[in-house]
Write a protein that holds these residues in place. Structure first.
Motif, PDB file in Angstrom:
ATOM      1  N   GLN A 704    -122.606   6.456 137.584  1.00 52.59           N
ATOM      2  CA  GLN A 704    -121.870   8.216 137.287  1.00 52.59           C
ATOM      3  C   GLN A 704    -121.485   8.376 136.001  1.00 52.59           C
ATOM      4  OE1 GLN A 704    -122.034  10.583 139.345  1.00 52.59           O
ATOM      5  NE2 GLN A 704    -120.899  11.708 137.595  1.00 52.59           N
ATOM      6  N   GLU A 705    -120.445   7.107 135.405  1.00 52.63           N
ATOM      7  CA  GLU A 705    -120.635   7.269 133.636  1.00 52.63           C
ATOM      8  C   GLU A 705    -121.526   7.054 133.076  1.00 52.63           C
ATOM      9  OE1 GLU A 705    -116.065   4.366 134.662  1.00 52.63           O
ATOM     10  OE2 GLU A 705    -117.937   3.354 133.511  1.00 52.63           O
ATOM     11  N   PHE A 706    -123.168   6.211 133.197  1.00 55.05           N
ATOM     12  CA  PHE A 706    -123.251   6.096 132.218  1.00 55.05           C
ATOM     13  C   PHE A 706    -124.113   7.518 132.088  1.00 55.05           C
ATOM     14  CE2 PHE A 706    -128.605   5.856 131.305  1.00 55.05           C
ATOM     15  CZ  PHE A 706    -127.959   5.184 129.977  1.00 55.05           C
ATOM     16  N   MET A 714    -130.593  13.255 128.068  1.00 54.96           N
ATOM     17  CA  MET A 714    -131.539  13.737 129.285  1.00 54.96           C
ATOM     18  C   MET A 714    -132.164  15.273 129.699  1.00 54.96           C
ATOM     19  SD  MET A 714    -129.086  11.740 132.767  1.00 54.96           S
ATOM     20  CE  MET A 714    -128.372  10.312 131.780  1.00 54.96           C
ATOM     21  N   LYS A 715    -133.423  15.540 129.980  1.00 51.83           N
ATOM     22  CA  LYS A 715    -133.931  16.597 129.685  1.00 51.83           C
ATOM     23  C   LYS A 715    -133.020  17.045 130.977  1.00 51.83           C
ATOM     24  CE  LYS A 715    -137.639  15.928 125.981  1.00 51.83           C
ATOM     25  NZ  LYS A 715    -138.767  16.266 126.864  1.00 51.83           N
ATOM     26  N   ASN A 729    -134.843   6.430 135.243  1.00 50.67           N
ATOM     27  CA  ASN A 729    -135.822   6.922 134.616  1.00 50.67           C
ATOM     28  C   ASN A 729    -135.484   7.447 132.967  1.00 50.67           C
ATOM     29  OD1 ASN A 729    -136.974   7.594 136.590  1.00 50.67           O
ATOM     30  ND2 ASN A 729    -136.228   9.136 137.460  1.00 50.67           N
ATOM     31  N   VAL A 730    -134.055   7.298 132.379  1.00 50.21           N
ATOM     32  CA  VAL A 730    -133.838   7.836 130.854  1.00 50.21           C
ATOM     33  C   VAL A 730    -133.531   6.500 130.471  1.00 50.21           C
ATOM     34  CG1 VAL A 730    -131.871   8.682 129.791  1.00 50.21           C
ATOM     35  CG2 VAL A 730    -132.739  10.045 131.656  1.00 50.21           C
ATOM     36  N   LEU A 731    -133.352   5.410 130.935  1.00 51.72           N
ATOM     37  CA  LEU A 731    -132.908   4.398 130.255  1.00 51.72           C
ATOM     38  C   LEU A 731    -134.819   3.502 129.718  1.00 51.72           C
ATOM     39  CD1 LEU A 731    -130.060   2.049 131.657  1.00 51.72           C
ATOM     40  CD2 LEU A 731    -130.720   2.841 129.448  1.00 51.72           C
ATOM     41  N   GLU A 732    -135.378   3.912 130.775  1.00 56.02           N
ATOM     42  CA  GLU A 732    -136.889   3.615 130.822  1.00 56.02           C
ATOM     43  C   GLU A 732    -137.209   3.848 129.413  1.00 56.02           C
ATOM     44  OE1 GLU A 732    -138.960   3.344 134.256  1.00 56.02           O
ATOM     45  OE2 GLU A 732    -138.013   1.466 135.419  1.00 56.02           O
ATOM     46  N   LYS A 760    -126.222   5.467 118.802  1.00 52.87           N
ATOM     47  CA  LYS A 760    -126.549   6.209 117.760  1.00 52.87           C
ATOM     48  C   LYS A 760    -127.861   7.211 118.112  1.00 52.87           C
ATOM     49  CE  LYS A 760    -129.769   4.838 114.140  1.00 52.87           C
ATOM     50  NZ  LYS A 760    -130.720   5.516 114.219  1.00 52.87           N
ATOM     51  N   LEU A 761    -128.263   6.946 119.154  1.00 54.65           N
ATOM     52  CA  LEU A 761    -129.297   8.065 119.923  1.00 54.65           C
ATOM     53  C   LEU A 761    -128.525   9.475 120.384  1.00 54.65           C
ATOM     54  CD1 LEU A 761    -131.749   5.971 122.110  1.00 54.65           C
ATOM     55  CD2 LEU A 761    -131.949   7.054 119.971  1.00 54.65           C
ATOM     56  N   ARG A 762    -127.340   9.165 120.971  1.00 56.26           N
ATOM     57  CA  ARG A 762    -126.043  10.271 121.544  1.00 56.26           C
ATOM     58  C   ARG A 762    -126.062  10.745 120.655  1.00 56.26           C
ATOM     59  NH1 ARG A 762    -120.747  10.833 122.408  1.00 56.26           N
ATOM     60  NH2 ARG A 762    -120.329  12.782 125.214  1.00 56.26           N
ATOM     61  N   ALA A 763    -125.165  10.163 118.773  1.00 53.15           N
ATOM     62  CA  ALA A 763    -124.432  10.277 118.194  1.00 53.15           C
ATOM     63  C   ALA A 763    -126.053  11.535 117.427  1.00 53.15           C
ATOM     64  CB  ALA A 763    -124.498   9.506 116.983  1.00 53.15           C
ATOM     65  N   ASP A 764    -126.745  10.630 116.994  1.00 51.41           N
ATOM     66  CA  ASP A 764    -127.769  11.647 116.240  1.00 51.41           C
ATOM     67  C   ASP A 764    -128.285  12.831 117.439  1.00 51.41           C
ATOM     68  OD1 ASP A 764    -128.081   9.965 114.464  1.00 51.41           O
ATOM     69  OD2 ASP A 764    -130.302   9.449 115.398  1.00 51.41           O
ATOM     70  N   LYS A 765    -128.500  13.462 118.821  1.00 55.00           N
ATOM     71  CA  LYS A 765    -128.338  14.260 119.316  1.00 55.00           C
ATOM     72  C   LYS A 765    -127.216  15.619 119.095  1.00 55.00           C
ATOM     73  CE  LYS A 765    -131.218  16.393 122.675  1.00 55.00           C
ATOM     74  NZ  LYS A 765    -130.886  15.636 124.167  1.00 55.00           N
ATOM     75  N   LEU A 766    -126.175  14.480 118.710  1.00 52.42           N
ATOM     76  CA  LEU A 766    -124.792  15.919 118.979  1.00 52.42           C
ATOM     77  C   LEU A 766    -125.363  16.221 117.840  1.00 52.42           C
ATOM     78  CD1 LEU A 766    -122.127  13.544 121.380  1.00 52.42           C
ATOM     79  CD2 LEU A 766    -123.750  15.942 121.560  1.00 52.42           C
ATOM     80  N   ARG A 767    -124.964  15.532 116.491  1.00 54.09           N
ATOM     81  CA  ARG A 767    -125.188  15.581 115.170  1.00 54.09           C
ATOM     82  C   ARG A 767    -125.787  17.007 115.114  1.00 54.09           C
ATOM     83  NH1 ARG A 767    -125.677  10.747 113.623  1.00 54.09           N
ATOM     84  NH2 ARG A 767    -123.515  10.669 112.523  1.00 54.09           N
ATOM     85  N   ALA A 768    -127.818  16.669 115.836  1.00 52.91           N
ATOM     86  CA  ALA A 768    -128.436  17.612 115.495  1.00 52.91           C
ATOM     87  C   ALA A 768    -128.175  19.246 116.332  1.00 52.91           C
ATOM     88  CB  ALA A 768    -129.796  17.393 116.132  1.00 52.91           C
ATOM     89  N   ALA A 769    -127.591  19.207 117.307  1.00 50.53           N
ATOM     90  CA  ALA A 769    -126.447  19.810 117.791  1.00 50.53           C
ATOM     91  C   ALA A 769    -125.743  21.170 117.340  1.00 50.53           C
ATOM     92  CB  ALA A 769    -126.063  19.378 119.388  1.00 50.53           C
TER      93      ALA A 769
END
Length: 1825
Positions: A704-706, A714-715, A729-732, A760-769
């Motif tokens: 749940q935390e992840f 995630m889409k 599924n997302v981690l794979e 880093k992926l999360r920050a990149d996604k948030l940065r783009a948003a």
């Protein structure tokens, strides 16, 4: 994951640095495999080429994302390595001022060298009961975890505190012990803690000394066991000591001191009691002057000596023993001054009458000569003889020092023994928590035997730590079903084997000590020969043959062999010991008793730090002949044995680890030296822990935390209902290497670095948003700005253009005006000229036009006449020519047509027979007719057009003629007017001349008048200006004076108002303080009173031992009593005789289903009984009327009547039986048996059901009999018909003839009349029913006809429609029909619902009435009446009586009254069914009656019993909110009644005249009002405690942890100690839980009728508790101090405010109590950068203290990378701005604070005489008066 993905441009790394250990840098370009050099940019602005190691090609360590920096747990870091750990500790220590950090299961504590306000009792309360990961790291959290595990797992605990000297070990251990003493909850724990803490000054004085690193360094290790009983309360303690550094007694290095006690003695030498010790300055003794630093800055040794003596007294060491201790210590000092003189190389001597030795012998009570002899000689024993051999000066000096060390060690052991005796408890110990305060790993320039033992102990502790860590890891992996893989870690078992195994270092050392000529050099050679090149952990220094190197787990250490043998032997001459044992000083031999019987390895000592184990876990059994050998044990062997015992103890407990770090060597506060910190981190095993964690899966997330954290990656299609599968599924997709993570049952395990990659992926996604949002917002803002500017420009243009247009319009208007003036003037001139010329012209024109017109007329007339003549002539000629031509043409046509007709005739004759020809001819004829018709139409149109033209010409001619005629007339008129105008002009010219003369005269007069007016005006203006100046001056003076007066008045008013407000506030504060002080005293008094009662009961139980046998108690205390039954003291005086009516006095709940069934059946039976009774009454009347004539009837008729009477009697008897059975049923229903009696299947239940069955069967039989009787009656009545019946006239005549008696005829007539009436009524009823049915059928037929017609119409319409429209129309019709049916059904349903509700209400009313009737009947039924035949109930009307609002009771019933009304009363039933405050009203009405009787004894007894009973109820059920609230409400109501009816005018303002009549007349109960007020205060405080106990578990979870606004706060990575998740699981509390609980509290208080003002005070206290606990937890939790959490808190507070608005409690002051929490939430959300922000924060946070503001700023932690941390400079700016604020230095709010309560007078409008006492209270023994 490939390195090229991580080592990209702008990635940050750590590189080694000689000064800062590790330095941060940034990559300038991407790394590619094969690169030898990395281009880096350092933080100071320099560029650097970092060359990789060509052998390992190892890349530098990656730096963690900023969001992870400053985490509470080092294992939460994604990259686990040394620089990351060091940087995290430095940021927390320097920037956030946090000294505690978790590292997995280890608490790292950095010494701040400054007093911090984080150890108060409020902090202890905040950590008590909390999970370890829920709060910020703290020593209290470790202590709480140990305490909790001890209670939960029933297992002993240990807290291992280690670190080097000066790191704060002793302080940490002391705070842990203080925590246990505070939270254990025992009444005696304070004494134990005081004794344990009192032992600190003693142990510090005899065991601590100044070193180069620490002014108060502990030179021994200790293990304190704190014992607990079965209720986990402290009962005692025990201390074990290890490795006392005895060598410090005889030697100190430069800038160091001996033990503090020696300097304290020297500083106190001038005291009278110390004169016998012959002490002086510390510089005069050899043992205290070697370090050259006898003073410690800021320490007064004389004062410390006083503290030491006080502690000794507190621990029970008497003055004589204290002086004995000081004598021995002084003797050691004097012994150190004993000098030796050499005789030769092998012998020495002491100077005669040597002063130091004389003093030593006097103090010790030994013989001078004997001691002098054995200091210079020693005894050698062989197999046959004993020799006395002199020793050299060096040997004698060493022997003297060894003796001094031995004496000191024995004294140390003796003091520890007495401390343990003082801390020992007689109560059996159930469990314990041990606190181990032990030295950490040590390495110096010169390391000797002491460092070797210390490091050996740390190797053992590190091994135990590693085993524990792996055990926990393995349990976690097995729990989550993760495959367990062996992790490569440093195993220090080889190092331990090197030291302690056979032929190990200690074994070889002991063996060398046994050799007669063993030396350090020979021992070193043996070490080299045994271990060199054979053990990888053992090395030999290059430049030395007297040293060796061991590779410990922390570092390599080089040990110097010199002194090892001597320190291990710890040689003390036995003869010197014997001399001391023979001392006359009694205390001295006590020190050496352990030499004769060795209890433990601690009995012997060494020249180094000496072990001491007083209470071993597994004591060894002594063997015969063991004493002599034990005395000869070496120090190494003793230490090894004591260490094994310690490890056994630790292994038998659950360990908790605290590693203390010294941040710098200069003791500067909050200064961090990276080099020293790294050394200690390596030495204490923290980095090894990190390395072990990094080797496995250090990062762990629940699914749940992840999901909550990485939902942005995630889409929408990836999100499934199963969170676990979604995460998989997302981690794979995100991490391709499956070895980098593992899926457990409840968690996901990540390897090191993976969380950073995901971040880093999360920050990149948030940065783009964010960029997209910023782009859109900025575009919108710029567009908005542009549109605003455009509107402004347009507005400006509009105004400018408008101004220009107005100017231009003005110009045009002026131009137009001038032009108009010119035009009119010119027009006037021209017009005059024109008129003159025109008049002349018109005259000329008139004559000329007349002449021309006449000529033209004559010409036209001649032309007209000529045209007429020409027309006629030409017409005649034309007609003549036409006629002649037409005649010729017609003749030719006739000839031609005749010829053509003949030809056609021939053809027609041929074609006459052809139909087609006829048709064609016909068609031709039609065409010709149509053409002719068309020609006729065209000619008609032409004719019409010509006629119109002719008409127009005539009209034009007529109009022209009329016009000419009008012109002639107008000219004639103009001529006449011109003549008249000429005369007028002449007269006007004369008038103008006159007017010109008058004008000239007027002008001259006007000019003279204007001159005079100007002169007067000038004079007037001058006068007015002068007056205005004077007036303005006067006004200014007036305004100035008024302003001054107003200002003075305003200042005076403001001053007076301020003074008044300040005085009012001060008085209110003083009043509240006094009230609070008084209520606290009441609280303490009530606590002491309860304690006194408990002790009294215990003493009573101890004194009154119960005799064998059973004592009969009151029936209300039987086994069937309810949970609210309370055995009061009044029960002892009640009659204990058996009661036959016991079952009827017990009130139990009925089985409502059975009750309702029986009630329904009883109703049916009563109805049948009533019908039967009516029938019988009717029959009886008939029998009575016919009694007089019965004798004349025939015998047959008499037999029938006799049969009917028998039937009636039988029915009456059966009716009585039914009544009896009904009464038995009622009795069974009203019996107050136990609940299980009425349960289905019980005997009573079966009896009831059997009776019910038999009654129903009997009723069926009776019904059949009644039907038979009715049929017989009807047959008899039908047999007697009226006389005029035509059908059976013959039968009637026969019957009449047979009826010879007149009585029979009369009887027959009566029967006939009744039969007629019956038949008539039946016929009428049937007729009415038939008519109703026919009417209903007609209505139905009509509705069906209408419906049929409508259907036919719809069908006809549908048939005309196309198929699609037909279907749609049919559907629409069907929908309409169904809608109408639904509406009808809904109406029917509503009617049925209304009927059901009405019936339910009636049922409730009937049930209530039945219950009251049954209760009343049961109370009035005696035991003898139960078995008698029941009597039919008769309603007896009662006369109305005028009641006086009093209740009378007998004095012997007082206890029963109190018992039923207070002790056994159930608040829930009273609150729901009766009026609020009913017990209070009843008690007051009883008091009123006692006052009416003037019986002071009765009043006093009743009030005292009432108060004591309320206290007893609250003592028993004081944790039940409903009970406490109920009695608080009733106590207040009782108090208000005493005031309202006291007769005092102040309380009688709102009374009615009737209420004033009810006032007390004989007694003044003001003192009892005060007692009741105190009781209400105590109940209120108990209510607050109950509230707090219920709310406290909900507050932190609901206000802080639960995510009310989903998605606002993301979950940050957590470490090993998992924090409580913010996602609400089952069982967790939310904000709704708090609101529901608040609603419950409020509804209960309102139901109990609590005063509104009191409810407001309770709500204010509740909100204060919520705000205080929430703020305290916020201040202690770094993870909660973020922007998003501030938003959550503000939302939660708004919900609480909304609750206050809903309950209309906004003016209760509750909102103000949340102000600190609101400001803390605002502080988390405001900007924290500039000076303006600092000023705004200082002005905004006026409800927070400076410490709280700084704490929140220090704890502020960004949850996302887009948030910025608070800079240190900004925090300092805040501190500078707030330095003048005077507020409390306390960090946390006092959550236990209770506001002083007041009870405003609230009179009741209820009239006492109207109060009814319900029977359910069981107060039938009191009567209304």
């Amino acid at each position: 994951m490939a390195a090229s993905e991580l080592y990209t441009k702008f990635a940050r790394v750590w590189i080694p640095d000689p000064e800062e250990v590790w330095k941060s840098a940034e990559l300038l370009k991407d790394y590619k495999p094969g690169d030898k050099v990395l281009l880096l940019h350092l933080e100071e602005g320099k560029d650097l080429e970092y060359r990789l190691d060509p052998k390992t090609n190892e890349l530098p360590h990656l730096r963690n994302p900023d969001i992870l920096v400053g985490e509470n747990d080092l294992t939460a870091l994604s990259y686990l390595h040394e620089p990351a750990v060091l940087h995290n500790l430095r940021v927390r220590f320097i920037d956030s001022k946090l000294i505690y950090t978790y590292c997995g299961i280890v608490l790292v504590a950095i010494n701040p060298y400054e007093q911090l306000p984080i150890y108060g009792e409020d902090i202890i309360n905040a950590y008590s009961g909390q999970n370890m990961g829920d709060m910020d790291p703290h020593i209290f959290a470790v202590a709480e975890e140990a305490y909790k595990q001890m209670a939960r797992d029933e297992r002993n605990q240990s807290i291992i505190v280690s670190g080097e000297s000066g790191a704060g070990k002793t302080v940490s251990a002391k705070y842990a012990m203080r925590y246990f003493a505070t939270v254990s909850g025992s009444a005696s724990e304070a004494n134990v803690e005081e004794k344990v803490l009192a032992s600190n000054p003693i142990m510090e004085s005899i065991g601590n000394a100044k070193t180069t690193r620490n002014d108060n360094s502990s030179r021994f290790g200790k293990y304190i066991e704190i014992g607990f009983d079965k209720r986990y309360r402290i009962i005692g303690a025990n201390m074990r000591t290890y490795l006392l550094e005895k060598s410090r007694v005889v030697f100190q290095a430069e800038e160091e001191r001996n033990y503090h006690i020696f300097y304290q003695l020297c500083a106190s030498a001038k005291l009278p009691e110390f004169k016998m010790l012959r002490l002086g300055n510390a510089d005069s003794f050899h043992y205290t002057k070697q370090g050259g630093s006898p003073m410690i800055e800021g320490v007064d040794d004389a004062k410390e000596m006083a503290h030491t003596r006080q502690a000794c007294t507190l621990l029970g060491i008497s003055e004589s023993y204290q002086m004995g201790i000081f004598r021995i210590l002084a003797g050691i000092l004097h012994l150190g001054n004993v000098g030796f003189a050499s005789r030769d190389s092998d012998s020495c001597t002491i100077p005669p009458k040597h002063e130091p030795l004389i003093v030593f012998c006097d103090l010790m009570g030994v013989d001078y000569e004997e001691m002098c002899h054995w200091l210079c000689h020693r005894k050698l024993a062989t197999a046959t003889e004993t020799y006395i051999k002199p020793i050299s000066k060096l040997q004698a000096t060493n022997a003297r020092d060894a003796l001094a060390k031995h004496i000191y060690a024995k004294l140390f052991n003796w003091i520890v023994d007495h401390v343990n005796q003082a801390l020992h408890s007689a109560v059996k110990q159930h469990s314990f928590i041990g606190v181990l305060d032990i030295y950490g790993f040590e390495t110096f320039e010169i390391n000797s035997f002491e460092q070797f033992c210390i490091n050996y102990a740390n190797e053992k502790l590190q091994q135990q730590f590693n085993m524990h860590v792996f055990k926990l890891e393995q349990e976690e992996y097995m729990k989550e079903q993760i495959p367990w893989t062996l992790i490569d870690f440093y195993d220090n078992q080889p190092c331990i084997n090197l030291i302690e195994s056979k032929l190990g270092i200690l074994d070889l050392l002991d063996e060398e000590c046994k050799m007669p000529k063993g030396t350090d050099d020979t021992w070193a050679q043996k070490l080299y020969n045994t271990h060199l090149n054979k053990c990888a952990l053992f090395e030999k220094p290059r430049m030395s043959n007297k040293a060796f190197i061991i590779k410990h787990f922390a570092d390599k250490v080089e040990y110097q062999c010199e002194g090892f043998l001597e320190k291990n032997k710890d040689t003390v001459f036995e003869e010197q010991i014997k001399v001391l044992k023979s001392s006359k000083f009694k205390m001295l031999p006590e020190l050496f008793q352990d030499d004769e019987k060795a209890i433990s390895p601690s009995s012997a000592t060494s020249s180094g730090r000496t072990p001491l184990t007083r209470v071993p876990v597994k004591p060894t059994k002594g063997r015969p002949g063991q004493t002599a050998k034990e005395h000869k044990k070496t120090v190494g062997l003793q230490f090894r044995n004591s260490l094994h015992l310690l490890m056994e103890t630790l292994n038998a407990t659950t360990p908790h680890y605290v590693r203390c770090i010294k941040p710098n060597d200069f003791k500067f506060p909050f200064t961090f030296d990276e080099k020293r910190a790294v050394q200690q981190l390596r030495a204490c095993g923290v980095l090894e822990t990190i390395r072990i964690s990094a080797a496995g899966f250090p990062s762990r997330w629940t699914y749940q935390e992840f999901f909550s954290r990485y939902r942005v990656l995630m889409k929408q299609k990836d999100v499934l209902g199963d969170r676990k599968q979604t995460c998989k599924n997302v981690l794979e997709k995100l991490i391709l290497d499956k070895d980098k993570y593992q899926f457990g049952k409840t968690k996901i395990f990540f390897r090191a670095g993976q969380v950073a990659y995901l971040e880093k992926l999360r920050a990149d996604k948030l940065r783009a948003a964010c960029i997209r949002i910023q782009k859109t917002i900025r575009g919108w803002l710029l567009r908005k700005r542009y549109l605003c500017m455009q509107r402004a420009a347009i507005t400006v243009q509009r105004y400018v253009r408008g101004y220009q247009a107005r100017c231009y319009a003005k110009f045009l208007r002026r131009t137009k005006a001038a032009t108009t003036i010119q035009k009119y003037w010119r027009m006037y001139v021209v017009h005059r000229r024109y008129k003159t010329r025109r008049a002349a012209t018109i005259v000329l024109q008139s004559y000329l036009r007349g002449y021309l017109a006449r000529n033209r007329y004559r010409k036209i007339l001649r032309e007209h006449k000529a045209v007429i003549i020409q027309k006629c002539v030409r017409g005649w000629l034309a007609r003549t020519h036409y006629k002649r031509t037409m005649k010729a043409i017609i003749y030719l046509q006739c000839c031609f047509r005749r010829m053509m007709a003949k030809r056609e005739l021939k053809k027609l004759k041929i074609e006459a027979r052809s139909v087609e020809r006829y048709k064609k001819l016909h068609i031709g004829m039609e065409n010709k007719i149509m053409q002719l018709q068309r020609k006729v139409d065209e000619q008609n149109k032409d004719y019409k057009c010509l006629m119109e033209k002719l008409t127009n010409l005539e009209a034009a001619y007529n109009s022209e003629t009329e016009k000419l005629r009008n012109d002639v007339e107008r000219l004639q008129l103009s001529e006449e007017e011109a003549k008249v105008a000429t005369g007028r002009v002449l007269s006007l010219q004369e008038e103008i001349a006159k007017l010109r003369k008058d004008l000239e005269q007027t002008r001259s007069e006007k000019k003279s008048i204007e001159e005079r007016a100007d002169k007067y005006k000038q004079e007037t203006d001058q006068l007015v200006s002068n007056l205005k100046e004077e007036n303005s001056l006067l006004k200014q003076e007036k305004e100035t004076l008024n302003h001054l007066i107003v200002e003075q008045a305003k200042e005076m008013t403001e001053t007076m108002e301020k003074k008044l407000v300040e005085e009012t506030k001060q008085l209110e504060l003083d009043l509240n303080d006094e009230r609070l002080r008084y209520q606290n005293l009441l609280n303490e008094f009530s606590r002491l009173e309860e304690r006194y009662d408990d002790l009294k009961e215990e003493m009573t139980l101890m004194l009154n031992v119960p005799k064998p046998g059973h004592k009969r108690t009151d029936s209300t205390h039987s086994s069937n009593e309810s949970e609210y039954t309370f055995s009061s003291e009044f029960a002892e005086t009640e009659d204990i005789a058996p009661r036959t009516e016991e079952p009827t006095e017990k009130k139990v709940p009925l089985d409502m289903s059975l009750f309702l069934k029986l009630q329904k059946r009883v109703t049916e039976l009563e109805q049948e009984k009533q019908l039967m009774q009516d029938e019988l009454d009717r029959k009886e009347e008939q029998v009575l009327r016919s009694k007089a004539k019965e004798e004349e009837r025939p015998q047959i008729r008499g037999a029938e009547l006799e049969y009917e009477s028998l039937k009636r009697q039988e029915l009456e008897s059966e009716n009585k039986k039914l009544k009896n059975e009904l009464n038995e049923l009622r009795k069974a229903l009203s019996e107050k048996s136990a609940p299980e009696v009425t349960a289905p299947g019980a005997p009573a239940y079966r009896v009831l059901m059997e009776q019910l069955t038999s009654v129903s069967e009997e009723l069926d039989v009776r019904k059949e009999e009644v039907l038979i009787l009715r049929s017989q009656l009807v047959s008899q009545k039908e047999a007697i018909q009226p006389k005029n019946t035509m059908t059976d006239s013959t039968i009637l005549l026969e019957d009449v003839q047979k009826m010879k008696d007149k009585g029979e005829i009369a009887q027959a007539y009566i029967g006939l009349k009744e039969t007629n009436r019956l038949l008539e009524s039946q016929l009428q009823s049937q007729k009415r029913s038939h008519e109703n049915e026919a009417e209903a059928l007609r209505g139905e037929i009509q509705s069906l006809k209408e419906e049929n017609n409508r259907q036919q119409q719809l069908l006809a319409q549908n048939l005309q429609l196309p198929p699609e429209a037909r279907i749609e129309a049919s559907l629409q019709h069907e929908i309409t029909r169904l809608t109408n049916e639904n509406l009808d059904l809904m109406e029917q349903l509503e009617k049925q619902d209304k009927t059901v509700r009405k019936l339910k209400k009636q049922l409730k009313v009937f049930a209530k009435k039945i219950g009251e009737l049954e209760v009343g009947q049961m109370e009035n039924i005696s035991p003898g009446q139960i078995i008698d035949e029941p009597i039919r109930p008769v309603n007896i009307p009662r006369k109305e009586k005028d009641f006086q609002g009093m209740l009378e009771y007998k004095r012997e019933d007082e206890q029963k009254l109190v018992k039923n009304l207070i002790l056994e009363l159930k608040p829930r039933g009273v609150a729901v069914n009766l009026i609020p405050g009913l017990p209070a009203y009843i008690l007051f009405m009883c008091v009123r009656h006692a006052d009416y009787l003037n019986d002071d004894q009765k009043v006093r007894s009743l009030l005292t019993s009432t108060i004591n009973s309320i206290k007893k109820v609250l003592k028993k059920r004081g944790d039940d909110f409903e009970t406490v609230s109920f009695w608080l409400s009733n106590t207040c109501r009782f108090l208000h009644c005493l005031k309202q009816y006291s007769g005092e005018e102040g309380f009688m303002k709102h009374n009615t005249s009737r209420q004033n009549e009810h006032c007390l007349t004989n007694f003044d109960l003001a003192e009892y009002r005060q007692v009741l007020s105190d009781l209400a205060i105590q109940i209120y405080q108990q209510l607050v405690r109950v509230l707090e106990s219920i709310l406290q578990p909900m507050i932190v979870s609901g206000m802080l942890e639960h995510e009310t606004i989903q998605g606002v706060s993301g979950v940050k990575p957590t470490g090993l100690r998992k924090r409580t998740s913010s996602i609400a699981d089952e069982g967790t509390y939310t904000l709704d839980s708090i609101l529901r609980q608040l609603n419950s509290f409020h509804s209960v208080m309102c139901q109990h009728g609590m005063d509104p003002e009191l409810i407001k005070q309770v709500v204010k206290q509740m909100f204060y508790i919520v705000g205080a606990i929430t703020l305290n937890n916020l201040l202690l939790r770094k993870d909660m101090c973020s922007w998003s959490k501030g938003m959550q808190i503000r939302y939660n507070v708004s919900q609480l405010e909304e609750w206050l608005r809903d309950k209309n409690l906004m003016n209760s002051g509750a909102k103000e109590t949340l102000e600190p929490l609101i400001q803390a939430a605002q502080l988390l959300q405001v900007k924290k950068k500039t000076d303006d922000d600092a000023e705004a924060i200082c002005s905004m946070c006026n409800a927070l203290t400076t410490a709280q503001i700084v704490k929140v700023l220090n704890l502020y932690t960004p949850v996302n990378e887009f948030e910025e941390r608070v800079s240190v400079s900004f925090i300092r700016t805040i501190q500078m701005r707030l330095r003048d604020r005077k507020d409390s230095p306390q960090l946390l709010m006092d959550a236990k604070h209770i506001f002083p309560v007041t009870f405003p007078f609230n009179p009741s409008s209820l009239a006492l005489e109207t109060i009814q006492i319900p029977a359910s209270l069981g107060l039938g023994f009191i009567a209304r008066v």
